[in-house]
Design a protein around this motif. Structure first.
Motif, PDB file in Angstrom:
ATOM      1  N   GLY A  99       0.795  -1.224   0.000  1.00  0.00           N
ATOM      2  CA  GLY A  99       0.000   0.000   0.000  1.00  0.00           C
ATOM      3  C   GLY A  99       0.824   1.268   0.000  1.00  0.00           C
ATOM      4  N   ASP A 100       2.125   1.175   0.302  1.00  0.00           N
ATOM      5  CA  ASP A 100       2.974   2.362   0.272  1.00  0.00           C
ATOM      6  C   ASP A 100       3.054   2.917  -1.142  1.00  0.00           C
ATOM      7  OD1 ASP A 100       3.526   2.354   2.954  1.00  0.00           O
ATOM      8  OD2 ASP A 100       5.535   1.486   2.775  1.00  0.00           O
ATOM      9  N   ARG A 101       3.045   4.218  -1.235  1.00  0.00           N
ATOM     10  CA  ARG A 101       3.197   4.913  -2.527  1.00  0.00           C
ATOM     11  C   ARG A 101       4.670   5.269  -2.691  1.00  0.00           C
ATOM     12  NH1 ARG A 101      -1.253   9.271  -3.404  1.00  0.00           N
ATOM     13  NH2 ARG A 101       0.300  10.607  -2.438  1.00  0.00           N
ATOM     14  N   VAL A 102       5.222   4.979  -3.874  1.00  0.00           N
ATOM     15  CA  VAL A 102       6.660   5.129  -4.071  1.00  0.00           C
ATOM     16  C   VAL A 102       6.964   5.807  -5.404  1.00  0.00           C
ATOM     17  CG1 VAL A 102       7.293   3.157  -2.629  1.00  0.00           C
ATOM     18  CG2 VAL A 102       6.839   2.811  -5.064  1.00  0.00           C
ATOM     19  N   ARG A 103       8.143   6.406  -5.466  1.00  0.00           N
ATOM     20  CA  ARG A 103       8.685   6.966  -6.706  1.00  0.00           C
ATOM     21  C   ARG A 103      10.046   6.335  -6.943  1.00  0.00           C
ATOM     22  NH1 ARG A 103       9.853  12.701  -5.714  1.00  0.00           N
ATOM     23  NH2 ARG A 103      11.920  11.976  -5.103  1.00  0.00           N
TER      24      ARG A 103
END
Length: 346
Positions: A99-103
């Protein structure tokens, strides 16, 4: 088999050629098995990809560009990559949860990607769309902030000239300069882009393709001279700008779009350096990557978030949908056919 669609480079593109035909959409690979992740890896569902001018360097056949012989090139037959964002859907890394949002600065152009911790930056868990992190909070906007604020060190009342002022970097530079009390002059290559630049608050703007003499056009748009030139294109436009600089002016070298993918014989050299010397002009390059994770990025995000929430920042996005649209998006960017920040929604 569940397919992991990806964009691969079929062959290197010759100089001055901007075509989607050098890429292909590959459907031969399966989605990575989350059970086969090794310690430290995460599986990311890719959401949005940033399409950026410097990627043209990575598809040129070596060594066609003598000034960048050592530049990296995408391997043939493999997924290309760049800046992108996504969501963690499986993890064997204690720092990243599902669920973590990453770049990532090396996000493969495919639907799912296995990445290591050193390839990832965790994004804030808030209501901002993921695409904003390759847009108004992304590399281009951060680069505009670095160049306008930290390199140029603007003073209210000065004049700034911005090339490619309707583009991903330029549109933010225009607005940040106006917020700091500068007189802003913008340049672009079509009348609709000039209209957009004026809507952002620019005090003057002109079409470099139809203005005739560049030197005269700059002098007319900036009758009191140029204190800051924010350069995104290089070539003859940079050379003309050097003639119109005031003493102690600053030149921010951000990009050189006119030379990316151009035949070396067609790249114009800088002829007006004597003007720079006698005026004690400062020329400084800016590259965003060394500044990620620093106090400067924190300052940028704080100011940009506040401006966005106050409705004081316009950010035009040229959005393409699906990986199948990616090859044409790249070709359009390299040919200057985009309008605003070009992204691909996977």
């Amino acid at each position: 088999m569940s397919i992991n669609t990806r964009v691969v480079l079929r062959e290197y593109a010759p100089d001055d050629v901007h075509s989607p035909d050098y890429f292909s959409i590959d459907n031969s690979q399966p989605i990575p098995d989350s059970n086969k992740l090794t310690k430290g890896q995460v599986l990311v569902q890719v959401s949005t990809l940033s399409v950026d001018p410097h990627q043209r360097l990575f598809i040129s056949p070596p060594p066609t560009m003598p000034t960048v012989k050592s530049a990296f090139r995408y391997p043939l037959g493999q997924a290309i990559f760049g800046i992108g964002v996504g969501t963690v859907i499986a993890s064997k890394n204690a720092s990243y949860a599902v669920g973590d949002r990453v770049r990532s600065e090396s996000m493969p152009w495919q639907e799912y990607a296995v990445l290591n911790e050193d390839q990832l930056i965790k994004l804030p868990d808030n209501d901002s769309p993921l695409s904003d992190h390759v847009g108004v909070y992304g590399m281009a906007a951060f680069t505009a902030y670095l160049g306008t604020v930290y390199v140029a060190k603007p003073k209210a009342g000065e004049t700034i000239l911005i090339s490619a002022a309707s583009g991903a970097v330029g549109q933010v530079a225009v607005q940040l300069a106006k917020a700091r009390g500068l007189r802003v002059v913008g340049m672009a290559g079509s009348d609709d882009k000039i209209e957009h630049i004026r809507s952002l608050g620019a005090d003057a703007a002109f079409n470099y393709k139809t203005c005739g003499d560049l030197d005269a056009a700059m002098a007319e748009a900036a009758p009191n001279g140029i204190d800051i030139y924010f350069d995104n294109v290089g070539g003859e436009i940079l050379d003309a700008a050097l003639l119109n600089l005031n003493p102690l002016a600053r030149v921010v070298i951000c990009g050189s779009m006119s030379t990316y993918g151009a035949a070396h014989s067609k790249i114009r050299g800088i002829m007006n350096l004597p003007s720079v010397i006698v005026k004690e002009v400062a020329l400084k390059c800016i590259y965003y990557l060394p500044h990620y994770g620093t106090q400067r990025e924190t300052d940028f995000l704080q100011e940009m978030t506040q401006l966005v929430e106050q409705g004081k920042i316009q950010f035009r996005v040229d959005e393409r949908i699906g990986l199948a649209s990616a090859p044409q998006a790249l070709a359009d960017l390299f040919a200057g056919k985009n309008f605003g920040k070009l992204i691909v929604k996977v």
